[in-house]
Scaffold this motif. Structure first.
Motif, PDB file in Angstrom:
ATOM      1  N   UNK A 148       0.852  -1.189   0.000  1.00  0.00           N
ATOM      2  CA  UNK A 148       0.000   0.000   0.000  1.00  0.00           C
ATOM      3  C   UNK A 148       0.881   1.231   0.000  1.00  0.00           C
ATOM      4  N   UNK A 149       0.376   2.305  -0.621  1.00  0.00           N
ATOM      5  CA  UNK A 149       1.151   3.534  -0.738  1.00  0.00           C
ATOM      6  C   UNK A 149       0.245   4.738  -0.583  1.00  0.00           C
ATOM      7  N   UNK A 150       0.722   5.753   0.121  1.00  0.00           N
ATOM      8  CA  UNK A 150       0.007   7.016   0.290  1.00  0.00           C
ATOM      9  C   UNK A 150       0.670   8.048  -0.603  1.00  0.00           C
ATOM     10  N   UNK A 151      -0.087   8.586  -1.569  1.00  0.00           N
ATOM     11  CA  UNK A 151       0.433   9.553  -2.538  1.00  0.00           C
ATOM     12  C   UNK A 151      -0.111  10.941  -2.227  1.00  0.00           C
ATOM     13  N   UNK A 152       0.779  11.945  -2.303  1.00  0.00           N
ATOM     14  CA  UNK A 152       0.389  13.337  -2.081  1.00  0.00           C
ATOM     15  C   UNK A 152       0.878  14.157  -3.270  1.00  0.00           C
ATOM     16  N   UNK A 153      -0.064  14.679  -4.054  1.00  0.00           N
ATOM     17  CA  UNK A 153       0.238  15.433  -5.278  1.00  0.00           C
ATOM     18  C   UNK A 153      -0.158  16.889  -5.073  1.00  0.00           C
ATOM     19  N   UNK A 154       0.786  17.787  -5.387  1.00  0.00           N
ATOM     20  CA  UNK A 154       0.560  19.234  -5.267  1.00  0.00           C
ATOM     21  C   UNK A 154       0.724  19.878  -6.635  1.00  0.00           C
ATOM     22  N   UNK A 155      -0.227  20.779  -7.004  1.00  0.00           N
ATOM     23  CA  UNK A 155      -0.158  21.474  -8.282  1.00  0.00           C
ATOM     24  C   UNK A 155      -0.286  22.969  -8.102  1.00  0.00           C
ATOM     25  N   UNK A 156       0.470  23.730  -8.893  1.00  0.00           N
ATOM     26  CA  UNK A 156       0.439  25.195  -8.873  1.00  0.00           C
ATOM     27  C   UNK A 156       0.246  25.698 -10.293  1.00  0.00           C
ATOM     28  N   UNK A 164      -2.804  29.904  -8.251  1.00  0.00           N
ATOM     29  CA  UNK A 164      -3.141  29.283  -6.969  1.00  0.00           C
ATOM     30  C   UNK A 164      -2.634  27.853  -6.948  1.00  0.00           C
ATOM     31  N   UNK A 165      -2.630  27.275  -5.749  1.00  0.00           N
ATOM     32  CA  UNK A 165      -2.147  25.902  -5.569  1.00  0.00           C
ATOM     33  C   UNK A 165      -3.248  25.034  -4.990  1.00  0.00           C
ATOM     34  N   UNK A 166      -3.169  23.759  -5.305  1.00  0.00           N
ATOM     35  CA  UNK A 166      -4.099  22.769  -4.769  1.00  0.00           C
ATOM     36  C   UNK A 166      -3.362  21.464  -4.577  1.00  0.00           C
ATOM     37  N   UNK A 167      -3.856  20.620  -3.687  1.00  0.00           N
ATOM     38  CA  UNK A 167      -3.210  19.330  -3.418  1.00  0.00           C
ATOM     39  C   UNK A 167      -4.266  18.270  -3.199  1.00  0.00           C
ATOM     40  N   UNK A 168      -3.854  17.018  -3.350  1.00  0.00           N
ATOM     41  CA  UNK A 168      -4.746  15.879  -3.151  1.00  0.00           C
ATOM     42  C   UNK A 168      -3.927  14.711  -2.616  1.00  0.00           C
ATOM     43  N   UNK A 169      -4.534  13.905  -1.729  1.00  0.00           N
ATOM     44  CA  UNK A 169      -3.893  12.738  -1.136  1.00  0.00           C
ATOM     45  C   UNK A 169      -4.810  11.540  -1.293  1.00  0.00           C
ATOM     46  N   UNK A 170      -4.235  10.397  -1.680  1.00  0.00           N
ATOM     47  CA  UNK A 170      -5.028   9.192  -1.868  1.00  0.00           C
ATOM     48  C   UNK A 170      -4.181   7.955  -1.575  1.00  0.00           C
ATOM     49  N   UNK A 171      -4.846   6.840  -1.467  1.00  0.00           N
ATOM     50  CA  UNK A 171      -4.216   5.542  -1.220  1.00  0.00           C
ATOM     51  C   UNK A 171      -4.130   4.770  -2.527  1.00  0.00           C
ATOM     52  N   UNK A 172      -2.996   4.108  -2.755  1.00  0.00           N
ATOM     53  CA  UNK A 172      -2.796   3.299  -3.957  1.00  0.00           C
ATOM     54  C   UNK A 172      -2.377   1.885  -3.565  1.00  0.00           C
ATOM     55  N   UNK A 173      -2.774   0.919  -4.382  1.00  0.00           N
ATOM     56  CA  UNK A 173      -2.356  -0.477  -4.242  1.00  0.00           C
ATOM     57  C   UNK A 173      -1.247  -0.759  -5.254  1.00  0.00           C
ATOM     58  N   UNK A 174      -0.212  -1.465  -4.824  1.00  0.00           N
ATOM     59  CA  UNK A 174       0.932  -1.721  -5.708  1.00  0.00           C
ATOM     60  C   UNK A 174       1.218  -3.210  -5.799  1.00  0.00           C
TER      61      UNK A 174
END
Length: 345
Positions: free
Chosen positions: A263-271, A279-289
């Motif tokens: 399992x992996x926790x991904x955090x993506x930030x965009x500007x 402006x900036x925004x971010x999102x966090x989700x769980x991934x299966x590997x």
């Protein structure tokens, strides 16, 4: 009387001097017999030959007197036993400034010891070993005597089998838990816009053929454009990705690679880029590997590892710019690769 004593004393003194000169020569000849130093570690409870048995068989092959001058041979052998009962020795040898590493695998520890004996004998005196092989090929021995009825035939071996030893080592290397630390270059395809290169680290605990570890990686920035701005400046976004996860790997006996999943926790930030008020925004989700991992030993505790995996995210967040449109959305399936160096403790 004085003259008579002198005639007797002179031969006695001469004999004593000759005996004193001969004594150190005999001692040095005995010291030359040990032409290899060996550190020999074996699993506890195994029937592996002892260090003295291995040295004795080496001396029996090359003889006590060298045919040429050379640097002494030093060797260190770590014997392991895997879950299938196979024996594996990592043999490190030094001769002067030269160092070599060999790995030998056999079904029995005695067969593995015989192979070690042959390697050391060739390093100590290749001329003697070549002469031994040539003599065996050029001069066949006499025919064997007739065998008595019911007697079993003895199998010939090029190296006499060392006698089993009951000496026990302090611990079985195959049963201990190992700690592995890795630093690697990491690649991503699908989570960020286009293929991206970052850096990753991994720490794992292993026992026999199973490992459980934590990993993390960072991709500092990846830009993409979707439209030209009013002043010719491209409009788009810059993205950064940070991940942390847990993964378990198992090495099947029939495969040269390990099968991994986690399992992996991904955090993506965009500007936003190219707009008047970014402006900036971010999102966090769980991934299966799920993936594969291959590891090789380089020297001692230093090794190299390659890792490849597919990831399925539980969310696919949209990054948009108002009045412009969608800038980026992660793929339904992403790919990750890693290549780096590791240390085992």
């Amino acid at each position: 009387m004085i003259r008579s004593w002198s005639r007797v004393a002179h031969p006695c003194i001469a004999l004593a001097v000759l005996a004193a000169l001969a004594a150190p020569r005999a001692a040095s000849a005995g010291d030359d017999g040990a032409r290899v130093s060996l550190v020999w570690r074996t699993p506890e409870g195994s029937d592996c030959p002892s260090r003295d048995d291995v040295i004795e068989q080496v001396q029996r092959l090359v003889g006590p007197a060298p045919t040429r001058e050379q640097a002494p041979v030093r060797a260190s052998a770590e014997v392991h036993r895997d879950a299938d009962g196979r024996f594996r020795v990592e043999l490190v040898t030094w001769m002067g400034a030269s160092q070599g590493v060999r790995v030998i695998e056999e079904r029995s520890c005695r067969a593995m010891a015989e192979a070690t004996v042959v390697i050391l004998a060739w390093m100590i005196d290749p001329e003697a070993m070549a002469a031994r092989e040539g003599a065996g090929a050029a001069a066949p021995g006499p025919p064997p005597p007739p065998r008595a009825p019911g007697a079993a035939a003895a199998s010939a071996s090029p190296v006499p089998a060392p006698a089993p030893s009951r000496r026990r080592s302090d611990s079985d290397p195959g049963d201990r838990i190992t700690l592995t630390a890795r630093l690697a270059a990491a690649g991503d395809l699908g989570t960020l816009p286009g293929a991206s290169l970052g850096v990753g680290a991994r720490v794992a605990l292993g026992h026999r053929r199973v490992r459980l570890g934590l990993h993390g990686a960072l991709w500092p920035g990846r830009s993409t454009t979707i439209a030209p701005g009013p002043e010719g400046t491209p409009i788009g976004g810059s993205f950064a990705l940070a991940v942390v996860g847990v993964e378990g790997c198992g090495e099947p006996a029939a495969l040269p690679v390990a099968l991994c999943g986690g399992l992996e926790l991904d955090h993506l930030t965009g500007t936003g880029l190219g707009v008047r008020f970014p402006s900036s925004a971010s999102a966090t989700w769980l991934s299966f590997s799920a993936g594969l991992e291959a590891r090789i030993s380089i020297l001692g505790p230093l090794g190299a590892a390659a890792h490849a995996a597919l990831l399925i995210p539980t969310r696919r967040e949209r990054f948009v710019i108002d009045d412009v449109g969608l800038v980026h959305r992660p793929s339904a399936v992403a790919g990750r690769v890693g290549l780096g160096l590791e240390l085992s403790f």
